[in-house]
Design an enzyme around this catalytic site. Structure first.
Site, PDB file in Angstrom:
ATOM      1  CE  LYS A  84      -0.820   0.379   5.013  1.00  0.00           C
ATOM      2  NZ  LYS A  84      -0.300   1.703   5.314  1.00  0.00           N
ATOM      3  CG  ASP A  85       3.371   2.300   2.936  1.00  0.00           C
ATOM      4  OD1 ASP A  85       2.295   2.918   3.031  1.00  0.00           O
ATOM      5  OD2 ASP A  85       3.927   1.748   3.903  1.00  0.00           O
ATOM      6  NE  ARG A 132      -7.617   4.341   1.847  1.00  0.00           N
ATOM      7  CZ  ARG A 132      -7.714   3.711   3.024  1.00  0.00           C
ATOM      8  NH1 ARG A 132      -8.902   3.323   3.478  1.00  0.00           N
ATOM      9  NH2 ARG A 132      -6.653   3.471   3.746  1.00  0.00           N
ATOM     10  NE  ARG A 133      -6.252   4.243   7.181  1.00  0.00           N
ATOM     11  CZ  ARG A 133      -5.017   3.892   7.528  1.00  0.00           C
ATOM     12  NH1 ARG A 133      -4.161   4.804   7.944  1.00  0.00           N
ATOM     13  NH2 ARG A 133      -4.634   2.633   7.451  1.00  0.00           N
ATOM     14  NE  ARG A 150       3.777  10.695   7.516  1.00  0.00           N
ATOM     15  CZ  ARG A 150       4.926  11.101   6.988  1.00  0.00           C
ATOM     16  NH1 ARG A 150       5.045  12.341   6.590  1.00  0.00           N
ATOM     17  NH2 ARG A 150       5.943  10.291   6.868  1.00  0.00           N
ATOM     18  NE  ARG A 156       0.862   7.039  11.740  1.00  0.00           N
ATOM     19  CZ  ARG A 156       0.314   7.173  10.545  1.00  0.00           C
ATOM     20  NH1 ARG A 156      -0.976   7.026  10.395  1.00  0.00           N
ATOM     21  NH2 ARG A 156       1.048   7.452   9.488  1.00  0.00           N
ATOM     22  CB  CYS A 243       0.028  10.965  -1.414  1.00  0.00           C
ATOM     23  SG  CYS A 243       1.176   9.721  -0.921  1.00  0.00           S
TER      24      CYS A 243
END
Length: 305
Positions: A84-85, A132-133, A150, A156, A243
């Protein structure tokens, strides 16, 4: 193989777990011994720049460019990435065609109060670095404020515990691999939040002319995961997603069929475009392209600057 293999990975705790998984798979499926595989930690720009959105400092490539450079310079033989990255477009001269069996692709919530999303107080602050989130959460609860966060998972969670946020959203796969599921307060279904393309998939990359390494990687490629990965990634490729592109896409396999769904948001998050289609597994790549083209037409490029 008569030389040692060097696997390149980011230096975060999670990335090194993924690199170890790749190493273990190679040992289990070939005659290569433990001592003949070395894991090399590589610092990426994404690890260094912690206070800005990825889209503001160079996009998804921040997590892969340094590792890919080591691969191109023959300082490593295999690069390990969270799929996904990775940017949608392949780097010339490199091959990403090996995928380990998919981990859980769903998204999770960790809240300070132990509450679920619908139980959080009005105007709660949720930490995420993903448009998106942010748009998906606001679709469920429009009063929620999303604030940039981040850093790796531990960072986090510390920021959450320090009271900077009421809750954070993370991928279930990472939390599972770190064995900290006890911190989860809610697991979202795929229907509630469609994940990022390739979420929960570990991708292995090599030079596309390194025949020896390709033959090793072919031994550990998970065929079903590979079909899902290519279908999901092809949606991104058609949309030329970066992104800033708020796109969720997810594939499942049922018998000889692959079912792919995707949702795309306009730049301001106010419009949502959804599509779901299926095909034979062998046509997974074409299915991804087809779905991407449909979303591109439906959205009339409203997802782009």
């Amino acid at each position: 193989m008569n030389k040692k293999i060097t696997i390149g990975s980011r230096g975060s705790k999670l990335a090194l777990i993924y690199a170890q998984k790749a190493k273990d798979k190679i040992i289990q499926n070939t005659n290569i011994k433990d001592e003949d595989i070395i894991i090399k930690e590589i610092t990426t720009k994404g690890d260094q720049v912690q206070d800005m959105r990825l889209s503001e400092v160079g996009g998804k490539g921040l997590f892969s460019t340094n590792i890919e450079k080591e691969l191109q310079d023959k300082k490593i033989d295999i690069a390990v990435h969270a799929l996904k990255d990775m940017p949608a477009i392949e780097t010339v001269g490199l091959r990403t065609n090996t995928f380990l069996k998919r981990n859980d692709p769903r998204e999770i919530l960790i809240a300070q109060s132990g509450k679920k999303l619908n139980e959080l107080k009005i105007n709660s602050i949720i930490g995420t670095s993903s448009y998106r989130r942010e748009f998906q959460i606001k679709k469920i609860r429009s009063d929620i404020n999303c604030k940039l966060i981040r850093g790796n998972v531990d960072t986090r969670i510390k920021k959450l515990n320090d009271g900077l946020y009421d809750a954070i959203i993370l991928s279930y796969a990472g939390i599972k691999s770190l064995e900290i599921e006890d911190k989860i307060t809610e697991i979202f279904s795929i229907e509630e939040i469609i994940p990022s393309a390739g979420q929960g998939i570990i991708a292995l990359q090599c030079r596309n002319n390194d025949i020896e390494i390709i033959s090793v990687l072919d031994e550990i490629n998970d065929k079903e995961t590979s079909s899902m990965a290519h279908a999901e990634r092809n949606v991104l490729k058609v949309l030329e997603g970066d992104c800033e592109t708020a796109i969720g896409t997810h594939a499942i396999i049922e018998e000889d069929k692959i079912i792919l769904q995707a949702e795309l948001f306009s730049l301001d998050g106010k419009q949502r475009f959804f599509e779901k289609k299926s095909s034979k597994i062998n046509d997974a790549r074409e299915l991804g392209k087809e779905l991407g083209e449909i979303l591109k037409t439906k959205s009339n490029n409203s997802y782009k600057r």
